[in-house]
Design a protein around this motif. Structure first.
Motif, PDB file in Angstrom:
ATOM      1  N   LEU A 259       4.322  66.640   9.134  1.00 12.55           N
ATOM      2  CA  LEU A 259       3.611  67.267  10.235  1.00 12.55           C
ATOM      3  C   LEU A 259       4.489  68.324  10.921  1.00 12.55           C
ATOM      4  CD1 LEU A 259       0.962  67.195  11.824  1.00 12.55           C
ATOM      5  CD2 LEU A 259       2.025  65.522  13.326  1.00 12.55           C
ATOM      6  N   PHE A 260       5.766  68.021  11.110  1.00 11.96           N
ATOM      7  CA  PHE A 260       6.689  68.978  11.721  1.00 11.96           C
ATOM      8  C   PHE A 260       6.852  70.221  10.856  1.00 11.96           C
ATOM      9  CE2 PHE A 260      11.035  70.625  12.153  1.00 11.96           C
ATOM     10  CZ  PHE A 260      10.983  71.039  13.474  1.00 11.96           C
ATOM     11  N   VAL A 261       6.990  70.040   9.555  1.00 13.03           N
ATOM     12  CA  VAL A 261       7.161  71.182   8.651  1.00 13.03           C
ATOM     13  C   VAL A 261       5.906  72.056   8.658  1.00 13.03           C
ATOM     14  CG1 VAL A 261       7.406  71.824   6.216  1.00 13.03           C
ATOM     15  CG2 VAL A 261       8.895  70.080   7.205  1.00 13.03           C
TER      16      VAL A 261
ATOM     17  N   LEU B 274       3.737  72.340  11.057  1.00 16.06           N
ATOM     18  CA  LEU B 274       3.686  73.007  12.358  1.00 16.06           C
ATOM     19  C   LEU B 274       4.659  74.187  12.418  1.00 16.06           C
ATOM     20  CD1 LEU B 274       2.492  72.886  15.230  1.00 16.06           C
ATOM     21  CD2 LEU B 274       4.446  71.472  15.842  1.00 16.06           C
ATOM     22  N   ALA B 275       5.865  74.007  11.892  1.00 13.23           N
ATOM     23  CA  ALA B 275       6.858  75.084  11.905  1.00 13.23           C
ATOM     24  C   ALA B 275       6.404  76.262  11.036  1.00 13.23           C
ATOM     25  CB  ALA B 275       8.202  74.557  11.421  1.00 13.23           C
ATOM     26  N   VAL B 276       5.860  75.983   9.869  1.00 12.58           N
ATOM     27  CA  VAL B 276       5.394  77.053   8.978  1.00 12.58           C
ATOM     28  C   VAL B 276       4.209  77.779   9.597  1.00 12.58           C
ATOM     29  CG1 VAL B 276       4.321  77.505   6.732  1.00 12.58           C
ATOM     30  CG2 VAL B 276       6.313  76.017   6.886  1.00 12.58           C
ATOM     31  N   ALA B 277       3.285  77.031  10.199  1.00 12.19           N
ATOM     32  CA  ALA B 277       2.122  77.661  10.836  1.00 12.19           C
ATOM     33  C   ALA B 277       2.557  78.532  12.012  1.00 12.19           C
ATOM     34  CB  ALA B 277       1.136  76.594  11.295  1.00 12.19           C
ATOM     35  N   SER B 278       3.535  78.076  12.776  1.00 11.54           N
ATOM     36  CA  SER B 278       4.046  78.862  13.902  1.00 11.54           C
ATOM     37  C   SER B 278       4.701  80.147  13.405  1.00 11.54           C
ATOM     38  CB  SER B 278       5.043  78.028  14.695  1.00 11.54           C
ATOM     39  OG  SER B 278       5.625  78.798  15.709  1.00 11.54           O
ATOM     40  N   PHE B 279       5.456  80.051  12.326  1.00 12.49           N
ATOM     41  CA  PHE B 279       6.107  81.232  11.760  1.00 12.49           C
ATOM     42  C   PHE B 279       5.067  82.249  11.296  1.00 12.49           C
ATOM     43  CE2 PHE B 279       7.646  83.427   7.921  1.00 12.49           C
ATOM     44  CZ  PHE B 279       8.679  84.153   8.476  1.00 12.49           C
TER      45      PHE B 279
ATOM     46  N   GLU C 193       5.647  56.413   4.576  1.00 14.58           N
ATOM     47  CA  GLU C 193       6.087  55.760   5.796  1.00 14.58           C
ATOM     48  C   GLU C 193       5.788  56.685   6.977  1.00 14.58           C
ATOM     49  OE1 GLU C 193      10.171  54.760   5.403  1.00 14.58           O
ATOM     50  OE2 GLU C 193       9.842  53.560   3.618  1.00 14.58           O
ATOM     51  N   PRO C 194       5.710  56.142   8.185  1.00 19.34           N
ATOM     52  CA  PRO C 194       5.432  56.994   9.352  1.00 19.34           C
ATOM     53  C   PRO C 194       6.457  58.107   9.542  1.00 19.34           C
ATOM     54  CG  PRO C 194       5.120  54.699   9.914  1.00 19.34           C
ATOM     55  CD  PRO C 194       5.683  54.733   8.522  1.00 19.34           C
ATOM     56  N   SER C 195       7.719  57.864   9.166  1.00 23.11           N
ATOM     57  CA  SER C 195       8.721  58.918   9.304  1.00 23.11           C
ATOM     58  C   SER C 195       8.436  60.081   8.360  1.00 23.11           C
ATOM     59  CB  SER C 195      10.115  58.361   9.049  1.00 23.11           C
ATOM     60  OG  SER C 195      10.204  57.838   7.741  1.00 23.11           O
ATOM     61  N   HIS C 196       7.927  59.786   7.156  1.00 19.89           N
ATOM     62  CA  HIS C 196       7.583  60.857   6.216  1.00 19.89           C
ATOM     63  C   HIS C 196       6.403  61.660   6.741  1.00 19.89           C
ATOM     64  CE1 HIS C 196       9.517  58.219   2.953  1.00 19.89           C
ATOM     65  NE2 HIS C 196      10.357  59.194   3.265  1.00 19.89           N
ATOM     66  N   ILE C 197       5.424  60.977   7.321  1.00 18.74           N
ATOM     67  CA  ILE C 197       4.252  61.671   7.865  1.00 18.74           C
ATOM     68  C   ILE C 197       4.675  62.569   9.023  1.00 18.74           C
ATOM     69  CG2 ILE C 197       2.050  61.341   9.053  1.00 18.74           C
ATOM     70  CD1 ILE C 197       1.717  58.778   7.364  1.00 18.74           C
ATOM     71  N   ALA C 198       5.558  62.091   9.888  1.00 15.94           N
ATOM     72  CA  ALA C 198       6.035  62.896  11.017  1.00 15.94           C
ATOM     73  C   ALA C 198       6.806  64.120  10.520  1.00 15.94           C
ATOM     74  CB  ALA C 198       6.904  62.050  11.935  1.00 15.94           C
ATOM     75  N   LEU C 199       7.628  63.944   9.488  1.00 11.02           N
ATOM     76  CA  LEU C 199       8.386  65.066   8.934  1.00 11.02           C
ATOM     77  C   LEU C 199       7.455  66.105   8.324  1.00 11.02           C
ATOM     78  CD1 LEU C 199      11.166  66.251   8.286  1.00 11.02           C
ATOM     79  CD2 LEU C 199      11.105  64.981   6.135  1.00 11.02           C
TER      80      LEU C 199
END
Length: 68
Positions: free
Chosen positions: A40-42, A44-49, A32-38
Motif C-alpha cells: 500500500l505504501f509503495v 501510494l508513493a508511486v501514485a504521488s510521484f 501478512e499484514p506487514s506485506h499488505i502495508a508495504l
C-alpha cells in the motif's frame, strides 16, 4: 483377531497416501499484514510521484503554481 489381506492392504495404502501428502499443503503462503502495508505504501508513493509529474507538466515546470 485376524485381518484379511484386502483390509490390511487398504489400511497400508491409506497410510502411505497420507504420508506422501504430508507437508504438501503448507506450501501456500498468505500475505501478512506487514506485506499488505508495504504494498500500500509503495502504491501510494508511486501514485504521488505520477501526480506530481503530471502537475508539473501542466504548470510548465513550476510545482507551486496553482492551475485553474
Amino acid at each position: 483377531m485376524t485381518v484379511s489381506k484386502r483390509v490390511a492392504e487398504k489400511k497400508v495404502a491409506k497410510f502411505e497416501k497420507n504420508i506422501s501428502r504430508r507437508g504438501g499443503a503448507s506450501n501456500k503462503t498468505a500475505l501478512e499484514p506487514s506485506h499488505i502495508a508495504l504494498i500500500l505504501f509503495v502504491v501510494l508513493a508511486v501514485a504521488s510521484f505520477i501526480f506530481q509529474v503530471v502537475r508539473m507538466a501542466m504548470n510548465g515546470g513550476n510545482p507551486e503554481q496553482e492551475y485553474s
